[in-house]
Design a protein around this motif. Structure first.
Motif, mmCIF file in Angstrom:
data_model
loop_
_atom_site.group_PDB
_atom_site.id
_atom_site.type_symbol
_atom_site.label_atom_id
_atom_site.label_comp_id
_atom_site.label_asym_id
_atom_site.label_seq_id
_atom_site.Cartn_x
_atom_site.Cartn_y
_atom_site.Cartn_z
ATOM 1 N N LEU A 1 36.958 22.599 47.996
ATOM 2 C CA LEU A 1 37.433 21.234 48.220
ATOM 3 C C LEU A 1 38.957 21.210 48.282
ATOM 4 O O LEU A 1 39.534 20.619 49.198
ATOM 5 N N GLN A 2 39.618 21.850 47.317
ATOM 6 C CA GLN A 2 41.077 21.856 47.298
ATOM 7 C C GLN A 2 41.656 22.552 48.525
ATOM 8 O O GLN A 2 42.677 22.123 49.062
ATOM 9 N N PHE A 3 41.011 23.615 48.976
ATOM 10 C CA PHE A 3 41.450 24.304 50.194
ATOM 11 C C PHE A 3 41.376 23.365 51.397
ATOM 12 O O PHE A 3 42.331 23.265 52.178
ATOM 13 N N ILE A 4 40.262 22.669 51.555
ATOM 14 C CA ILE A 4 40.090 21.751 52.684
ATOM 15 C C ILE A 4 41.098 20.607 52.588
ATOM 16 O O ILE A 4 41.719 20.229 53.592
ATOM 17 N N LEU A 5 41.300 20.060 51.402
ATOM 18 C CA LEU A 5 42.283 18.982 51.243
ATOM 19 C C LEU A 5 43.683 19.461 51.599
ATOM 20 O O LEU A 5 44.456 18.717 52.216
ATOM 21 N N LEU B 1 44.058 19.567 55.282
ATOM 22 C CA LEU B 1 44.143 18.224 55.852
ATOM 23 C C LEU B 1 45.389 17.469 55.381
ATOM 24 O O LEU B 1 45.535 16.274 55.647
ATOM 25 N N SER B 2 46.299 18.163 54.703
ATOM 26 C CA SER B 2 47.451 17.507 54.079
ATOM 27 C C SER B 2 48.416 16.876 55.075
ATOM 28 O O SER B 2 49.222 16.027 54.700
ATOM 29 N N GLU B 3 48.340 17.227 56.355
ATOM 30 C CA GLU B 3 49.199 16.605 57.361
ATOM 31 C C GLU B 3 48.741 15.193 57.708
ATOM 32 O O GLU B 3 49.484 14.430 58.319
ATOM 33 N N LEU B 4 47.525 14.838 57.322
ATOM 34 C CA LEU B 4 46.988 13.507 57.595
ATOM 35 C C LEU B 4 47.219 12.591 56.398
ATOM 36 O O LEU B 4 47.123 13.014 55.248
ATOM 37 N N ASN B 5 47.500 11.327 56.687
ATOM 38 C CA ASN B 5 47.615 10.328 55.631
ATOM 39 C C ASN B 5 46.231 9.753 55.347
ATOM 40 O O ASN B 5 45.370 9.729 56.220
ATOM 41 N N GLU B 6 46.049 9.299 54.142
ATOM 42 C CA GLU B 6 44.836 8.586 53.747
ATOM 43 C C GLU B 6 43.562 9.425 53.807
ATOM 44 O O GLU B 6 42.516 8.959 54.226
ATOM 45 N N ILE B 7 43.648 10.678 53.382
ATOM 46 C CA ILE B 7 42.445 11.494 53.203
ATOM 47 C C ILE B 7 42.012 11.308 51.751
ATOM 48 O O ILE B 7 42.823 11.410 50.834
ATOM 49 N N SER B 8 40.748 11.016 51.560
ATOM 50 C CA SER B 8 40.222 10.895 50.210
ATOM 51 C C SER B 8 38.817 11.476 50.188
ATOM 52 O O SER B 8 38.258 11.830 51.227
ATOM 53 N N ALA C 1 32.945 12.598 45.011
ATOM 54 C CA ALA C 1 31.915 13.556 44.615
ATOM 55 C C ALA C 1 30.563 12.853 44.628
ATOM 56 O O ALA C 1 30.439 11.713 44.178
ATOM 57 N N MET C 2 29.557 13.564 45.167
ATOM 58 C CA MET C 2 28.218 12.997 45.205
ATOM 59 C C MET C 2 27.196 14.116 45.097
ATOM 60 O O MET C 2 27.077 14.933 46.010
ATOM 61 N N MET C 3 26.520 14.181 43.989
ATOM 62 C CA MET C 3 25.433 15.135 43.755
ATOM 63 C C MET C 3 25.862 16.581 44.020
ATOM 64 O O MET C 3 25.175 17.331 44.706
ATOM 65 N N GLY C 4 27.033 16.962 43.535
ATOM 66 C CA GLY C 4 27.499 18.336 43.671
ATOM 67 C C GLY C 4 28.194 18.636 44.979
ATOM 68 O O GLY C 4 28.643 19.752 45.199
ATOM 69 N N GLU C 5 28.270 17.655 45.852
ATOM 70 C CA GLU C 5 28.941 17.819 47.138
ATOM 71 C C GLU C 5 30.076 16.795 47.217
ATOM 72 O O GLU C 5 30.300 16.044 46.281
ATOM 73 N N PHE C 6 30.787 16.742 48.352
ATOM 74 C CA PHE C 6 31.933 15.854 48.483
ATOM 75 C C PHE C 6 31.896 15.140 49.827
ATOM 76 O O PHE C 6 31.788 15.788 50.871
ATOM 77 N N ILE C 7 31.979 13.818 49.803
ATOM 78 C CA ILE C 7 32.067 13.008 51.009
ATOM 79 C C ILE C 7 33.555 12.854 51.322
ATOM 80 O O ILE C 7 34.348 12.519 50.440
ATOM 81 N N LEU C 8 33.944 13.100 52.573
ATOM 82 C CA LEU C 8 35.343 12.995 52.980
ATOM 83 C C LEU C 8 35.570 11.705 53.752
ATOM 84 O O LEU C 8 34.776 11.339 54.625
ATOM 85 N N GLY D 1 39.770 5.419 55.183
ATOM 86 C CA GLY D 1 38.710 4.542 54.699
ATOM 87 C C GLY D 1 37.356 4.709 55.357
ATOM 88 O O GLY D 1 36.389 4.066 54.959
ATOM 89 N N ARG D 2 37.262 5.565 56.350
ATOM 90 C CA ARG D 2 35.989 5.761 57.052
ATOM 91 C C ARG D 2 35.424 7.146 56.741
ATOM 92 O O ARG D 2 36.167 8.119 56.659
ATOM 93 N N ILE D 3 34.112 7.216 56.603
ATOM 94 C CA ILE D 3 33.467 8.505 56.328
ATOM 95 C C ILE D 3 33.528 9.353 57.590
ATOM 96 O O ILE D 3 33.019 8.968 58.642
ATOM 97 N N VAL D 4 34.153 10.525 57.457
ATOM 98 C CA VAL D 4 34.286 11.434 58.593
ATOM 99 C C VAL D 4 33.301 12.591 58.485
ATOM 100 O O VAL D 4 32.904 13.187 59.471
ATOM 101 N N GLY D 5 32.887 12.907 57.276
ATOM 102 C CA GLY D 5 31.971 14.026 57.050
ATOM 103 C C GLY D 5 31.938 14.374 55.588
ATOM 104 O O GLY D 5 32.066 13.507 54.729
ATOM 105 N N GLY D 6 31.803 15.671 55.313
ATOM 106 C CA GLY D 6 31.748 16.082 53.924
ATOM 107 C C GLY D 6 31.757 17.581 53.767
ATOM 108 O O GLY D 6 31.762 18.339 54.750
ATOM 109 N N ILE D 7 31.774 17.978 52.529
ATOM 110 C CA ILE D 7 31.692 19.395 52.174
ATOM 111 C C ILE D 7 30.336 19.592 51.515
ATOM 112 O O ILE D 7 30.033 18.959 50.501
#
Length: 106
Positions: A8-12, A15-22, A25-32, A36-42
């Motif tokens: 997760l930290q590697f992917i974040l 993506l550090s060049e983008l603003n507003e990435i958040s 955590a959901m059931m052991g995975e991560f929604i990206l 403010g819009r869901i783009v995908g997940g890990i």
């Protein structure tokens, strides 16, 4: 298998060049989220994004994978080492991503 905090930290960081990435955590995975819009997940230490038309066109030789049993297929992002590629992908997808649903007050 759950995704690791290290991935997760590697992917974040990628993506550090983008603003507003958040993320959430959901059931052991991560929604990206992007702006403010869901783009995908890990999922299982794989970056998967929604298969919107712009993402399918952006990713060369798109590969569809299931994030988990019973889910809809998503696109696997292979080129996770390229920050500019990832920023371009997320920016290309943004206009096609559904806006968050407004929760009604009871």
């Amino acid at each position: 298998m759950a995704s690791s905090q290290d991935y997760l930290q590697f992917i974040l960081e990628q993506l550090s060049e983008l603003n507003e990435i958040s993320y959430r955590a959901m059931m052991g995975e991560f929604i990206l989220y992007y702006r403010g819009r869901i783009v995908g997940g890990i999922y299982d230490d794989r970056l998967l994004v929604k298969p919107v038309k712009s993402a399918v066109a952006y990713i060369k030789n798109p590969t569809y994978e299931l994030p988990y049993d019973g889910a809809k297929e998503m696109l696997l992002v292979d080129d996770i080492d390229n920050k500019k590629y990832l920023a371009g992908l997320f920016n290309a997808m943004y206009d096609e991503l559904p806006a968050p649903k407004v929760k009604k007050k009871k």
